[in-house]
Motif scaffolding. Structure first.
Motif, PDB file in Angstrom:
ATOM      1  N   ALA A  38       0.827  -1.199   0.000  1.00  0.00           N
ATOM      2  CA  ALA A  38       0.000   0.000   0.000  1.00  0.00           C
ATOM      3  C   ALA A  38       0.861   1.250   0.000  1.00  0.00           C
ATOM      4  O   ALA A  38       1.993   1.252   0.494  1.00  0.00           O
ATOM      5  CB  ALA A  38      -0.921   0.006   1.226  1.00  0.00           C
ATOM      6  N   SER A  40       0.331   5.603   0.946  1.00  0.00           N
ATOM      7  CA  SER A  40      -0.370   6.288   2.036  1.00  0.00           C
ATOM      8  C   SER A  40      -1.845   6.475   1.737  1.00  0.00           C
ATOM      9  O   SER A  40      -2.646   6.732   2.646  1.00  0.00           O
ATOM     10  CB  SER A  40       0.282   7.650   2.287  1.00  0.00           C
ATOM     11  OG  SER A  40       0.189   8.471   1.120  1.00  0.00           O
ATOM     12  N   ALA A  43      -4.401   0.817  -1.103  1.00  0.00           N
ATOM     13  CA  ALA A  43      -3.791  -0.474  -0.801  1.00  0.00           C
ATOM     14  C   ALA A  43      -4.256  -1.513  -1.796  1.00  0.00           C
ATOM     15  O   ALA A  43      -5.369  -1.438  -2.336  1.00  0.00           O
ATOM     16  CB  ALA A  43      -4.156  -0.918   0.622  1.00  0.00           C
ATOM     17  N   VAL A 135       2.424  -0.937   4.290  1.00  0.00           N
ATOM     18  CA  VAL A 135       2.165   0.442   3.903  1.00  0.00           C
ATOM     19  C   VAL A 135       3.522   1.130   3.727  1.00  0.00           C
ATOM     20  O   VAL A 135       4.327   1.181   4.665  1.00  0.00           O
ATOM     21  CB  VAL A 135       1.314   1.175   4.949  1.00  0.00           C
ATOM     22  CG1 VAL A 135       1.111   2.630   4.536  1.00  0.00           C
ATOM     23  CG2 VAL A 135      -0.030   0.478   5.126  1.00  0.00           C
TER      24      VAL A 135
END
Length: 345
Positions: A38, A40, A43, A135
């Motif tokens: 992902a 920010s 995802a 992430v």
């Protein structure tokens, strides 16, 4: 439906019969959730819905069991098409359906999570599973994309008989690791905290549990696997492995425009050509290309002659070659433009 390729219709008919038989034998719905990644803002979460018996396919490594477990086991499942799937990650929720192969590949917007590893919850009916998702922070500028076959694990692909043997017959622990590759990746990522590690392969998603256990067993960094379905498409008998790699590279360039990738592959198939094309098309997204050189014997097993497939064209970006991870590390350490934190000679 009438325009679907005959091979796809035959595959769907076979899977329907297989699903009925397995249901009668007590097989249950399982959610196979794959590792994702992902930015920010969005995802990507992938997985598959299948009918399968509850066995050790997703359990921690058991060396005694893995020594006799063969690849054919991971293909003993029936895909469940058009099943409702809900994926939840942070603040984001998406409802979708599995495709005709049982797969889902979705993008979630606005998850609201900080950089690092998180878990997406995947639900199909009353069955749940979790998918690890990395992430990647907006400040990250470096990442690694690695092939798997003959780059991480010695497979001698794509010769059909050897490919079949390595995939279906060979016990898991008999698969050989390419020396130094895991150490190379760990070193580069240690000097670039938070950078992503992605594995891009033309291998079948069915082998994902085996590949994950292999990578874990040999100390490779954790990362999402981007594999493919070996089944027929609605327009062709076989999917194109080259196009799979090309499309995934382009997608990553769009999703992470500020990251420059180290592309790692081998000269036994088409990695040099694919990577050179991508570097020429999107030079700002490529930091360097590293190609593992197969031995003469491995070249013979891979494509029938002792010469590399490299056509000798100059690469549009920095490119190094070596026989294993240790050799590639030495070559990469000489590239001052590759800011890995490694001391330069």
């Amino acid at each position: 439906m009438g325009s679907m390729h005959p091979a796809a219709r035959a595959e769907d008919a076979f899977n329907s019969v297989l699903g009925t038989l397995l249901s009668r034998r007590g097989f249950v719905t399982r959610v196979l959730a794959y590792s994702g990644y992902a930015s920010s803002t969005q995802a990507r979460v992938m997985g598959r819905i299948v009918l399968s018996r509850v066995d050790a396919a997703d359990q921690p490594i058991d060396p005694m069991y893995a020594s006799v477990r063969r690849g054919i086991r991971v293909f003993m499942a029936a895909p469940q098409s058009r099943q409702p799937v809900q994926v939840r990650l942070g603040d984001a929720v998406v409802d979708t359906h599995s495709d005709r192969g049982g797969y889902f590949d979705i993008t979630l917007q606005g998850h609201g999570l900080e950089p690092g590893w998180h878990h997406a919850r995947v639900r199909c009916g009353t069955v749940e599973s979790t998918a690890p998702v990395q992430v990647i922070g907006d400040d990250i500028r470096f990442g690694i994309i690695s092939d798997i076959d003959d780059t991480c694990v010695v497979t001698s692909l794509p010769r059909p008989m050897l490919a079949a043997y390595n995939t279906f017959v060979l016990p898991e622990t008999a698969r050989r690791v390419v020396p130094g590759m895991s150490a190379l990746y760990r070193s580069l990522l240690a000097h670039n905290p938070g950078s992503p590690m992605l594995y891009l392969s033309t291998g079948a998603w069915n082998t994902q549990p085996i590949i994950n256990r292999f990578l874990q067993r040999h100390g490779f960094p954790t990362g999402a696997l981007l594999m493919t379905d070996w089944g027929a498409t609605e327009t062709a008998v076989f999917r194109s492995g080259r196009e799979h790699k090309r499309s995934q590279l382009r997608r990553l360039a769009v999703e992470f425009p500020n990251i420059q990738w180290l592309l790692v592959g081998d000269d036994g198939q088409h990695d040099p050509e694919i990577y050179d094309e991508f570097a020429a098309e999107m030079p700002d997204n490529v930091r360097a290309i590293a190609i593992r050189q197969l031995t003469v014997t491995q070249q013979m097993l891979s494509h029938g002659h002792p010469l590399s497939r490299d056509d000798g064209r100059a690469s549009p970006t920095f490119k190094v070659e070596g026989g294993d991870g240790y050799a590639l590390f030495q070559e990469l350490s000489c590239l001052r433009t590759l800011d890995t934190g490694v001391s330069h000679a």
